[in-house]
Scaffold this active site. Structure first.
Site, mmCIF file in Angstrom:
data_model
loop_
_atom_site.group_PDB
_atom_site.id
_atom_site.type_symbol
_atom_site.label_atom_id
_atom_site.label_comp_id
_atom_site.label_asym_id
_atom_site.label_seq_id
_atom_site.Cartn_x
_atom_site.Cartn_y
_atom_site.Cartn_z
ATOM 1 C CG ASP A 34 -23.707 -36.378 25.774
ATOM 2 O OD1 ASP A 34 -24.570 -35.819 25.077
ATOM 3 O OD2 ASP A 34 -23.799 -37.560 26.136
ATOM 4 C CD GLU A 211 -31.733 -34.822 25.799
ATOM 5 O OE1 GLU A 211 -32.101 -35.649 26.642
ATOM 6 O OE2 GLU A 211 -31.406 -35.122 24.646
ATOM 7 C CD GLU A 335 2.593 -39.520 24.000
ATOM 8 O OE1 GLU A 335 2.258 -40.697 23.729
ATOM 9 O OE2 GLU A 335 3.719 -39.229 24.442
#
Length: 469
Positions: A34, A211, A335
């Site tokens: 998503d 959806e 990082e």
């Protein structure tokens, strides 16, 4: 722990003419789905839902955040919000994992210096969280659902038009919308079921809307992309001259494919190109044959026709058309959870304590994100690293119980060795130390591979930085 701006990691291409493409899926250390991309301060902020690893069905407890400035290397910022941020969510709910489930497809947007994150809470409604930074912390300003659970209330998408009016859309199996008030956390009137896309019993369904809507505007035309047909789901889209329709179905951005039961679009314009995000099940299928709901976010570049329609894409390719937009700067602290690709690794967050006394840490000062679950043969790939100044040594921050080695190779996984870092055991797994190791002096733009060697769980890896003489 000093946080380096993502922009500091990028060096403009300038005279470089290489075109390095991204590799799908773009996130490998966790299962993500998503995708909800947002552009802010020249950076792509990618919010995702999170599939837990040890579940047969959808088990989703929180939302994650990743950032990039080159569309190839992504930095993992870990959890940015969770179901526990919504105190109103029914903790007595049963089924699908109970209360600790249902952190479905979100979207975040900026307005007037604040960041609004719209989150569905598995049939219990759509909530809204607000922060002063895209990294959070996010809090619930209204203490109740913004959209109740009786309006097909999943998969929100938010869009702010050129006149400042904001719209919130959502829904399965129908598309709903409201006009948000200026405060972005309220609206007037009742939610409206879009009449042009709405399913009507015994009537044709030309839109195949399922959806996952995503509202987008380009050159004065409004687009509604969505997961279409089930199952497998593709990505369909419709166009309109108004943010509230009527919509006209225009076809498929990507057809459904048996390799992925679902899909969920997220579309942005960034540095002169348009990108669509979605997901597949490629990483899950590398390790198991049975299907589980463990998804992985992908990206691809969109191409438009002269009339504004979108050229159809094939199903998510391993190597996609999202070329690297800038080279990567190795001379600032990076990082370790910044990567273009990896295998076998995980990322996690851990508290930062006031002092390093194992018997009395003092108060919690924050959290740190780092790479963990490191085993022999695992690796991190950082793409398009610009050694314009050469290199004399590399600093790495690690915490080790068993020790091991990090081979730094260039250009490919079995490419020339730039240097080897010996990580000795510290006796304390959470005791971080910085190791400085000489490296071969190279120049130019190279892909960089950190390849881990040793036995057992080797060590944790926080950051790295190259030095010049």
């Amino acid at each position: 722990m000093k946080i380096i701006s993502v922009a500091e990691l990028a060096i403009p291409l300038l005279l470089f003419t290489f075109y390095i493409k991204a590799q799908n899926p773009i996130i490998q250390t966790k299962y993500t789905a998503d995708p909800a991309p947002m552009v802010h301060n020249d950076t792509v902020f990618l919010y995702t839902s999170h599939d837990e690893e040890n579940a047969d069905v959808f088990l989703m407890k929180n939302w994650l955040l990743y950032t990039s400035t080159d569309m190839v290397n992504w930095t993992d910022h870990g959890q940015v919000a969770s179901l526990y941020d919504f105190k109103w969510a029914d903790k007595a709910i049963t089924g699908w994992g109970g209360f600790e489930n249902g952190a479905w497809a979100p979207q975040c947007i900026e307005k007037d210096g604040k960041f609004y994150m719209y989150c569905p809470v598995q049939g219990r409604g759509i909530g809204v969280l607000v922060a002063n930074s895209p990294y959070g912390p996010f809090t619930d300003p209204i203490g109740k659902p913004l959209i109740g659970g009786n309006y097909d209330s999943i998969d929100p998408t938010v869009f702010i038009d050129d006149d400042g009016q904001a719209y919130l859309y959502w829904g399965n199996p129908n598309l709903w919308y409201v006009k948000l008030n200026k405060d972005m956390i309220s609206f007037g009137g009742d939610p409206i079921k879009d009449p042009s896309i709405a399913k009507v019993k015994d009537q044709p369904d030309p839109f195949h809307y399922q959806e996952g809507p995503w509202a987008y505007k380009r050159n004065g035309k409004y687009y509604m992309a969505y997961a279409s047909t089930c199952c497998p789901e593709g990505i369909g889209y419709a166009m309109s001259n108004s943010p509230t329709g009527p919509w006209q179905y225009k076809g498929s951005i990507m057809d459904g494919d048996p390799r992925s039961s679902g899909n969920h679009p997220g579309i942005i314009d960034y540095k002169g190109s348009t990108y669509v995000f979605g997901f597949n099940y490629a990483i899950m299928k590398q390790t198991m044959s049975k299907h589980y709901e463990r998804r992985s976010v992908c990206v691809e570049k969109l191409t438009f026709n002269n009339d504004g329609t979108i050229q159809k894409l094939p199903f998510w390719k391993v190597t996609n058309n999202a070329t690297q937009l800038s080279t990567f700067n190795p001379y600032v602290r990076v990082e370790a959870e910044t990567m273009a690709y990896s295998e076998g690794l995980k990322t996690t967050k851990s508290p930062i304590w006031e002092r390093d006394d194992i018997w009395n840490h003092g108060k919690k000062m924050g959290e740190m994100n780092f790479v963990t679950s490191i085993h022999n043969g695992d690796y991190i790939k950082v793409q398009g690293v610009n050694f314009s100044k050469g290199a004399s040594a590399v600093d790495v921050s690690v915490a080790s119980l068993f020790g091991g080695k990090i081979e730094i190779r260039t250009d490919k996984i079995d490419g020339p060795i730039m240097g080897t870092i010996n990580v000795t055991t510290s006796g304390e797994g959470d005791s971080w130390k910085t190791i400085t190791t000489p490296v071969k002096n190279i120049k130019g733009v190279h892909d960089l591979f950190f390849i881990f060697k040793g036995e057992k769980d080797l060590f944790n890896f926080d950051w790295w930085k190259f030095n010049v003489q």
